[in-house]
Design a protein around this motif. Structure first.
Motif, PDB file in Angstrom:
ATOM      1  N   SER A 181      51.922  35.499  35.360  1.00 37.83           N
ATOM      2  CA  SER A 181      51.725  36.306  36.571  1.00 37.83           C
ATOM      3  C   SER A 181      50.308  36.862  36.674  1.00 37.83           C
ATOM      4  CB  SER A 181      52.745  37.454  36.621  1.00 37.83           C
ATOM      5  OG  SER A 181      52.639  38.272  35.464  1.00 37.83           O
ATOM      6  N   ASN A 182      49.696  37.240  35.539  1.00 35.25           N
ATOM      7  CA  ASN A 182      48.325  37.758  35.575  1.00 35.25           C
ATOM      8  C   ASN A 182      47.338  36.666  35.991  1.00 35.25           C
ATOM      9  OD1 ASN A 182      49.018  40.388  34.740  1.00 35.25           O
ATOM     10  ND2 ASN A 182      49.045  39.741  32.586  1.00 35.25           N
ATOM     11  N   GLU A 183      47.580  35.450  35.511  1.00 32.35           N
ATOM     12  CA  GLU A 183      46.710  34.334  35.888  1.00 32.35           C
ATOM     13  C   GLU A 183      46.879  34.001  37.368  1.00 32.35           C
ATOM     14  OE1 GLU A 183      47.809  31.233  33.194  1.00 32.35           O
ATOM     15  OE2 GLU A 183      46.840  32.186  31.471  1.00 32.35           O
ATOM     16  N   VAL A 184      48.106  34.102  37.857  1.00 32.98           N
ATOM     17  CA  VAL A 184      48.363  33.866  39.282  1.00 32.98           C
ATOM     18  C   VAL A 184      47.596  34.870  40.130  1.00 32.98           C
ATOM     19  CG1 VAL A 184      50.127  33.954  41.098  1.00 32.98           C
ATOM     20  CG2 VAL A 184      50.620  32.781  38.945  1.00 32.98           C
ATOM     21  N   ARG A 185      47.612  36.112  39.704  1.00 32.50           N
ATOM     22  CA  ARG A 185      46.916  37.164  40.465  1.00 32.50           C
ATOM     23  C   ARG A 185      45.419  36.884  40.539  1.00 32.50           C
ATOM     24  NH1 ARG A 185      48.571  41.082  37.710  1.00 32.50           N
ATOM     25  NH2 ARG A 185      50.480  41.329  38.942  1.00 32.50           N
ATOM     26  N   ILE A 318      51.755  32.622  46.955  1.00 32.58           N
ATOM     27  CA  ILE A 318      51.993  33.120  48.323  1.00 32.58           C
ATOM     28  C   ILE A 318      52.341  34.594  48.295  1.00 32.58           C
ATOM     29  CG2 ILE A 318      53.616  32.974  50.267  1.00 32.58           C
ATOM     30  CD1 ILE A 318      53.699  29.890  49.646  1.00 32.58           C
ATOM     31  N   GLU A 319      53.224  34.967  47.389  1.00 33.56           N
ATOM     32  CA  GLU A 319      53.628  36.375  47.257  1.00 33.56           C
ATOM     33  C   GLU A 319      52.434  37.253  46.900  1.00 33.56           C
ATOM     34  OE1 GLU A 319      56.558  39.005  44.356  1.00 33.56           O
ATOM     35  OE2 GLU A 319      56.946  36.865  44.613  1.00 33.56           O
ATOM     36  N   GLU A 320      51.595  36.753  45.991  1.00 31.55           N
ATOM     37  CA  GLU A 320      50.428  37.525  45.542  1.00 31.55           C
ATOM     38  C   GLU A 320      49.381  37.644  46.650  1.00 31.55           C
ATOM     39  OE1 GLU A 320      49.101  40.096  43.113  1.00 31.55           O
ATOM     40  OE2 GLU A 320      50.676  38.808  42.290  1.00 31.55           O
ATOM     41  N   ILE A 321      49.139  36.564  47.374  1.00 31.41           N
ATOM     42  CA  ILE A 321      48.158  36.589  48.467  1.00 31.41           C
ATOM     43  C   ILE A 321      48.607  37.554  49.559  1.00 31.41           C
ATOM     44  CG2 ILE A 321      47.153  35.208  50.335  1.00 31.41           C
ATOM     45  CD1 ILE A 321      47.230  32.810  48.343  1.00 31.41           C
ATOM     46  N   LYS A 322      49.891  37.529  49.873  1.00 24.88           N
ATOM     47  CA  LYS A 322      50.417  38.459  50.884  1.00 24.88           C
ATOM     48  C   LYS A 322      50.275  39.898  50.420  1.00 24.88           C
ATOM     49  CE  LYS A 322      53.815  35.463  53.177  1.00 24.88           C
ATOM     50  NZ  LYS A 322      55.264  35.209  53.416  1.00 24.88           N
ATOM     51  N   SER A 323      50.526  40.134  49.132  1.00 27.49           N
ATOM     52  CA  SER A 323      50.428  41.483  48.591  1.00 27.49           C
ATOM     53  C   SER A 323      48.990  41.993  48.640  1.00 27.49           C
ATOM     54  CB  SER A 323      50.941  41.494  47.148  1.00 27.49           C
ATOM     55  OG  SER A 323      50.730  42.737  46.535  1.00 27.49           O
ATOM     56  N   LEU A 324      48.057  41.104  48.351  1.00 29.40           N
ATOM     57  CA  LEU A 324      46.643  41.498  48.312  1.00 29.40           C
ATOM     58  C   LEU A 324      46.016  41.647  49.694  1.00 29.40           C
ATOM     59  CD1 LEU A 324      45.510  39.163  45.373  1.00 29.40           C
ATOM     60  CD2 LEU A 324      45.634  41.673  45.296  1.00 29.40           C
ATOM     61  N   THR A 325      46.645  41.068  50.723  1.00 26.11           N
ATOM     62  CA  THR A 325      46.037  41.064  52.069  1.00 26.11           C
ATOM     63  C   THR A 325      46.934  41.702  53.128  1.00 26.11           C
ATOM     64  OG1 THR A 325      46.951  38.877  52.576  1.00 26.11           O
ATOM     65  CG2 THR A 325      44.759  38.941  51.521  1.00 26.11           C
ATOM     66  N   ASP A 326      47.927  42.456  52.679  1.00 27.89           N
ATOM     67  CA  ASP A 326      48.888  43.063  53.612  1.00 27.89           C
ATOM     68  C   ASP A 326      49.546  42.012  54.508  1.00 27.89           C
ATOM     69  OD1 ASP A 326      48.415  45.665  52.691  1.00 27.89           O
ATOM     70  OD2 ASP A 326      46.664  45.878  53.988  1.00 27.89           O
ATOM     71  N   GLY A 327      49.771  40.851  53.931  1.00 27.51           N
ATOM     72  CA  GLY A 327      50.467  39.781  54.643  1.00 27.51           C
ATOM     73  C   GLY A 327      49.603  38.977  55.581  1.00 27.51           C
TER      74      GLY A 327
END
Length: 546
Positions: A181-185, A318-327
Motif C-alpha cells: 500500500s505504501n508503494e501504491v501511494r 484508483i482509490e489512492e488517486i481519488k483520495s489524493l485529489t478529492d476524486g
C-alpha cells in the motif's frame, strides 16, 4: 482404476471439456468416456495452439489441455510449447512418457527434461500415487501468477498401473498478489504530478479482467492508453483516450504520444525487448506494474515498480488517486482527447488510399477495412498470422470489446493463427472467429482446416494470396531474382473445398463485402470457411522509429 483413468477423472473435476490431442495416447479414451471431447489435430503443434487459444479467450479461468504420443509426438509438439511460453499462455501439457525403466537411456526422449526451458514447471510422475498431487500442483501453477505452460509427463507403465487409494482430489484455487500500500501511494503521487503520462497496457490486463479499471484510471489521469499486441482489446480502441495497439507496427497517434510522454506507466506488461514488441522511446520515466517481479528492470530501467495482479493494482491506485485529489484525478493541462482525435485522423488520412483502394490485385488494407465495417466487432474474435498479416492488422483493426483480438508473436511461428482461432471457437462458439494468414502460413498448416471441418468449428480463414513471400523480398533479392526462391503459390480455395470447407476466391474489391457476409452465414452452420483473396505483393506497414 488405472493411472490413465485417474488422470481423466481429475481433468473432469477441473472442468476440462475438450482435449486437443494426437494419438497414440492412452489418455484419450478414458477422457472421452467421461465426456471430455477429443479434438484430434493433424499435427501436434496445432493441437498445442488450439489449447493455447482456448486458455487465452477464457482468460485462464478455463485451462486448455493438450496430450500427445510419447517419443515423436512430444518432439513434434515442442514448437507449440515454445510459442505458448513466449506469450505467457497457461496450458497444461500431458505428454506420454516411455516406461520408467527406460528413463535416462539414450535416445529416449524425455519431455519433462527437454521442455524445462519452455515451461513454468515440468515434471515426471514416476509413481501412480503421485498423480493427484502433481496435477494439483500443475493446476495451481497455471492459475497463479504470470501464465506459462506446465508439463506433467506420465510414463506408459504409470498410466497402466492400478491406483488403489480413494480419490480425494479437489481443484486448487489460484492466488493473486496485491502490491504494498505504501508503494501504491508513492506511485499514485508520482502519476498525479506527471505532465504527459501514457499508459502502456499488456495482456496482464486481459488475464486479470481489468478492462473497467483500465478505463477508470485512464480517465482519472487523463492519460491515453497504448496496448501491446498481446494486450490488444484490453482497452476499447473507439475510446477517446485510445492510442490503439503496437507490435512491430504502431498507430501514428500512438507513436506521437509515446514520443511526447514524460512518464510511461506499464501495467500488466513485461516491457520485454524483442523485434516484434512495442518499442519504448529512450529517456522516459517508467513506472512498471506486473505480477512477475523478474520483469521489472529486466529490459527497461524502472523508476518505480509494483508487483501485483493488474486488477488489484489498478483498484488500489484508483482509490489512492481519488483520495489524493478529492476524486478529481490529475489536473488537466491540455485537451488530450482532442489531440488524440486530431493525431488519429491525420494518421488515418495517410492510409485512406489503401484502406479504400480499388486495386487489382487486392490491397490487403482494403480487405481489413471492409472486414471491420462488416462484422459485429463486439462479437467477433480475430487473429493474424506471423509476418505481414500481423503487421498489417495490429495497427489498423479497431477493437471495441475485450478478448476480441488474439495478438501473438514474441515467437513468430507461421501457421499458429489457425490453431489458436480454433481454440477461440471452442471457447466462444457463438462468436465469429476469423484468422488472417499468408501463403507461407497456410502452406505449413493448411491441412488442419480439416480438423475444423471434422469438429464442426465454423471458423473463417482469410488467405492473403499473392503467390510470394513478399516480406522476404529485401532479405534475399539475388535468390529471389535468380531462382524465384520467394515464390509460393496454390489454389487454396480448391484445397479447402477438398478438405470439406466452404470456400471462395476473391479477385475484385466489389466482391469483398458480399463474400464476407456469405462467409459469416456459412460459418454459423458449423462449416469452416476459407476466402482465398488474391492480393498484391505489398508489405507497407505503419512502422515508426523513435
Amino acid at each position: 482404476m488405472k493411472g490413465k483413468e485417474l488422470v481423466a477423472e481429475i481433468l473432469k473435476r477441473e472442468g476440462v471439456e475438450f482435449l486437443p490431442c494426437y494419438p497414440a495416447q492412452e489418455l484419450i479414451d478414458p477422457c472421452a468416456k467421461l465426456g471430455i471431447k477429443p479434438i484430434v489435430c493433424r499435427q501436434e503443434r496445432m493441437g498445442m495452439a488450439i489449447a493455447d487459444g482456448y486458455s487465452r479467450i477464457n482468460n485462464g479461468n478455463k485451462i486448455g489441455v493438450f496430450t500427445m504420443q510419447r517419443g515423436p509426438g512430444s518432439e513434434n509438439a515442442f514448437p507449440g510449447a515454445a510459442q505458448a511460453y513466449s506469450d505467457n499462455s497457461p496450458i497444461l501439457i500431458l505428454p506420454g512418457g516411455e516406461d520408467t525403466h527406460q528413463t535416462g537411456i539414450s535416445p529416449v526422449f524425455s519431455p519433462s527434461e527437454n521442455y524445462k526451458n519452455i515451461t513454468k514447471w515440468s515434471i515426471q510422475a514416476n509413481h501412480v500415487e503421485r498423480i493427484p498431487n502433481l496435477l494439483r500442483k500443475a493446476f495451481y501453477e497455471l492459475k497463479t501468477g504470470k501464465g506459462s505452460p506446465v508439463l506433467v509427463e506420465i510414463p506408459i507403465n504409470i498410466l497402466e498401473t492400478e491406483y488403489k487409494e480413494e480419490i480425494s482430489y479437489s481443484p486448487p484455487t489460484g492466488n493473486k498478489i496485491s502490491p504494498d500500500s505504501n508503494e501504491v501511494r508513492e506511485v499514485a503521487k508520482f502519476l498525479i504530478s506527471s505532465n504527459t503520462p501514457v499508459i502502456h497496457a499488456g495482456q496482464g490486463c486481459l488475464y486479470a479482467e481489468a478492462w473497467n479499471e483500465l478505463q477508470d484510471i485512464a480517465t482519472l489521469l487523463d492519460a491515453p492508453v497504448m496496448t501491446t499486441n498481446t494486450g490488444k482489446s484490453a482497452f476499447p480502441e473507439n475510446h477517446p483516450l485510445s492510442l490503439g495497439a503496437a507490435g512491430r507496427s504502431v498507430t501514428g497517434h500512438g507513436f506521437k504520444f509515446m514520443q511526447e510522454s514524460d512518464v510511461i506507466f506499464g501495467i500488466g506488461c513485461s516491457f520485454s525487448k524483442t523485434f516484434y514488441n512495442p518499442q519504448i522511446p529512450a529517456n522516459k520515466t517508467i513506472i512498471h506494474s506486473t505480477n512477475d517481479a523478474f520483469d521489472i528492470n529486466k529490459d527497461q530501467q524502472s523508476h518505480m515498480g509494483l508487483v501485483g495482479d493488474a486488477k488489484l493494482t489498478l483498484q488500489l491506485l484508483i482509490e489512492e488517486i481519488k483520495s489524493l485529489t478529492d476524486g478529481k484525478g490529475r489536473t488537466k493541462t491540455r485537451k488530450v482527447k482532442d489531440e488524440v482525435l486530431t493525431a488519429k485522423t491525420e494518421w488515418l488520412s495517410k492510409w485512406n488510399n489503401q484502406l479504400y483502394s480499388d486495386e487489382i490485385p487486392l490491397n490487403q488494407y482494403r480487405i481489413i477495412n471492409d472486414l471491420m465495417a462488416t462484422v459485429d466487432r463486439e462479437h467477433t474474435i480475430i487473429t493474424h498470422d506471423a509476418g505481414s498479416p500481423r503487421d498489417q492488422l495490429v495497427s489498423m483493426w479497431e477493437c471495441v470489446a475485450p478478448r476480441t483480438y488474439i495478438g501473438w508473436g514474441k515467437s513468430t511461428q507461421l501457421g499458429f493463427g489457425l490453431g489458436v482461432i480454433m481454440g477461440a471457437k471452442l471457447a466462444k462458439p457463438d462468436y465469429t472467429c476469423i484468422n488472417i494468414m499468408g501463403d507461407a502460413a497456410i502452406g505449413m498448416v493448411g491441412l488442419d482446416i480439416e480438423t475444423a471441418v471434422r469438429n464442426n468449428l465454423g471458423i473463417i480463414t482469410i488467405v492473403f494470396n499473392n503467390g510470394i513471400m513478399a516480406i522476404e523480398s529485401d532479405h534475399m533479392p539475388y535468390a529471389a531474382k535468380t531462382y524465384d526462391a520467394i515464390r509460393q503459390d496454390g489454389n487454396y480455395a480448391e484445397i479447402a473445398k477438398a478438405l470439406g470447407a466452404w470456400s471462395k476466391t476473391i479477385k475484385s474489391p466489389d466482391e469483398i463485402i458480399p463474400s464476407i457476409k456469405e462467409a459469416i452465414n456459412v460459418s454459423k452452420t458449423g462449416q469452416p470457411v476459407l476466402l482465398d483473396c488474391h492480393v498484391k505483393a505489398g508489405f507497407d506497414f505503419s512502422i515508426h522509429k523513435y
